[in-house]
Design a protein around this motif. Structure first.
Motif, PDB file in Angstrom:
ATOM      1  N   VAL A 163      -3.493   5.204  -2.693  1.00  0.00           N
ATOM      2  CA  VAL A 163      -4.274   5.876  -3.591  1.00  0.00           C
ATOM      3  C   VAL A 163      -5.132   4.537  -4.024  1.00  0.00           C
ATOM      4  N   GLN A 164      -4.378   3.768  -4.907  1.00  0.00           N
ATOM      5  CA  GLN A 164      -5.279   2.975  -5.690  1.00  0.00           C
ATOM      6  C   GLN A 164      -5.196   0.947  -5.183  1.00  0.00           C
ATOM      7  N   GLY A 165      -4.477   0.537  -4.043  1.00  0.00           N
ATOM      8  CA  GLY A 165      -4.633  -0.411  -3.794  1.00  0.00           C
ATOM      9  C   GLY A 165      -3.259  -1.377  -4.207  1.00  0.00           C
ATOM     10  N   LEU A 166      -4.141  -2.883  -3.776  1.00  0.00           N
ATOM     11  CA  LEU A 166      -2.864  -3.182  -4.225  1.00  0.00           C
ATOM     12  C   LEU A 166      -2.759  -3.407  -5.970  1.00  0.00           C
ATOM     13  N   ASP A 167      -3.914  -3.500  -6.502  1.00  0.00           N
ATOM     14  CA  ASP A 167      -2.633  -3.279  -7.505  1.00  0.00           C
ATOM     15  C   ASP A 167      -1.870  -2.497  -8.368  1.00  0.00           C
ATOM     16  N   ALA A 168      -1.736  -1.251  -7.491  1.00  0.00           N
ATOM     17  CA  ALA A 168      -0.621  -0.126  -7.739  1.00  0.00           C
ATOM     18  C   ALA A 168       0.395  -0.759  -6.756  1.00  0.00           C
ATOM     19  N   ALA A 169       0.481  -1.659  -5.949  1.00  0.00           N
ATOM     20  CA  ALA A 169       2.008  -2.361  -5.553  1.00  0.00           C
ATOM     21  C   ALA A 169       2.691  -2.994  -6.656  1.00  0.00           C
ATOM     22  N   GLY A 170       3.470  -3.167  -6.791  1.00  0.00           N
ATOM     23  CA  GLY A 170       4.546  -3.404  -7.803  1.00  0.00           C
ATOM     24  C   GLY A 170       4.753  -5.055  -7.008  1.00  0.00           C
ATOM     25  N   GLU A 229       3.524  15.334   7.904  1.00  0.00           N
ATOM     26  CA  GLU A 229       3.880  15.469   7.043  1.00  0.00           C
ATOM     27  C   GLU A 229       4.614  13.740   5.845  1.00  0.00           C
ATOM     28  N   PHE A 230       5.048  13.206   6.706  1.00  0.00           N
ATOM     29  CA  PHE A 230       5.588  11.969   6.336  1.00  0.00           C
ATOM     30  C   PHE A 230       3.953  10.716   5.822  1.00  0.00           C
ATOM     31  N   PHE A 231       3.643  11.248   6.602  1.00  0.00           N
ATOM     32  CA  PHE A 231       1.926  10.125   6.773  1.00  0.00           C
ATOM     33  C   PHE A 231       0.974  11.012   5.129  1.00  0.00           C
ATOM     34  N   ASP A 232       1.350  12.631   5.118  1.00  0.00           N
ATOM     35  CA  ASP A 232       0.923  12.969   4.174  1.00  0.00           C
ATOM     36  C   ASP A 232       1.534  12.456   2.368  1.00  0.00           C
ATOM     37  N   ASN A 233       3.312  12.531   2.191  1.00  0.00           N
ATOM     38  CA  ASN A 233       3.733  11.669   1.405  1.00  0.00           C
ATOM     39  C   ASN A 233       3.248  10.665   1.380  1.00  0.00           C
ATOM     40  N   TYR A 234       3.002   9.984   1.888  1.00  0.00           N
ATOM     41  CA  TYR A 234       2.709   7.833   1.816  1.00  0.00           C
ATOM     42  C   TYR A 234       1.303   8.280   1.243  1.00  0.00           C
ATOM     43  N   SER A 235       0.733   9.291   2.263  1.00  0.00           N
ATOM     44  CA  SER A 235      -0.987   9.267   1.172  1.00  0.00           C
ATOM     45  C   SER A 235      -1.008   9.373   0.153  1.00  0.00           C
ATOM     46  N   LYS A 236      -0.137  10.057  -0.631  1.00  0.00           N
ATOM     47  CA  LYS A 236      -0.009  10.212  -2.059  1.00  0.00           C
ATOM     48  C   LYS A 236       0.977   9.179  -3.090  1.00  0.00           C
TER      49      LYS A 236
END
Length: 244
Positions: A22-29, A10-17
């Motif tokens: 999903v979008q990679g480094l550009d989506a990391a604040g 469940e934890f991994f599934d939530n993290y994967s979303k």
């Protein structure tokens, strides 16, 4: 036993979303600031500690690193990283960060992004990182900021209408274990003051080169709802240090 939440379904599934998954480094604040701390990666041997889906590993190769080893404790993380990677010069190893045992001087650059706040003993990990770097090698890290980790609640203080009022900081000098809620589950993290973060690196034989605190890019502020509030306090601390 070392914490491995990411191999819980469940934890991994939530993290994967999450957007960063999903979008990679550009989506990391934090990426807007973190990438400015990285040295020239061309022809360098790179180690990524807590590599997750392998985004930083693949980035290093895009910047012409000669080879990359990504380390993570989670089999789920590494399976996804391997599925997303088509490069014989990137190798993934299932290993806890605390258990690394690479040869002296094996790497030119070590990266660790958002993994070290899960580690109880930074001193021994930093010593191992220093040992596996060449003289003059660079260690670049990001971790949850002490302002963020001080309180286990890790949340804003809200007004009567649910509006954000401010970010509370308390128990700042009470270092150690925090049980925080992340992805709707209890996760063990470790709080350290800013001074401890810097002094542990210095004691391990590093010279601090640059320190940065996360802030979103102007584009992210405009495009991502709620991202403007991230300028009200830093969520992540980033440090570039050199082996001396």
């Amino acid at each position: 036993m070392k914490q491995n939440k990411y191999d819980e379904a469940e934890f991994f599934d939530n993290y994967s979303k999450m957007a960063r998954s999903v979008q990679g480094l550009d989506a990391a604040g934090e990426w807007y600031e973190l990438q400015t701390l990285l040295p020239d990666l061309k022809d360098k041997r790179v180690l990524d500690l807590g590599c997750g889906f392998g985004w930083h590993c693949r980035y290093a190769r895009e910047q012409q690193a000669s080879s990359v080893i990504g380390v993570d404790l989670s089999e789920n993380m590494l399976q996804r990283a391997r599925e997303m990677t088509d490069d014989p010069q990137i190798q993934y190893k299932q290993l806890a960060i605390e258990d690394i045992d690479f040869a002296p001087g094996q790497f030119d650059i070590v990266i660790s992004s958002l993994a070290l706040h899960y580690i109880e003993r930074l001193d021994t990990v930093y010593a191992k990182i220093n040992d596996c770097l060449v003289e003059g090698g660079t260690f670049v890290l990001s971790s949850e900021h002490p302002i963020f980790t001080a309180r286990a609640a890790q949340d804003w203080h809200y007004g009567p209408e649910g509006e954000i009022l401010h970010w509370p900081v308390d128990d700042y000098h009470d270092e150690g274990k925090r049980v925080a809620n992340f992805l709707n589950q209890d996760v063990v993290k470790y709080h350290r003051t800013l001074a401890t973060h810097l002094n542990e690196l210095i004691k391990a034989g590093f010279a601090i080169q640059k320190v940065a605190e996360s802030k979103p890019s102007p584009e992210m502020i405009e495009q991502v709802p709620g991202m403007r509030d991230e300028n009200r306090r830093p969520m992540f601390l980033m440090i570039a240090a050199v082996k001396v």
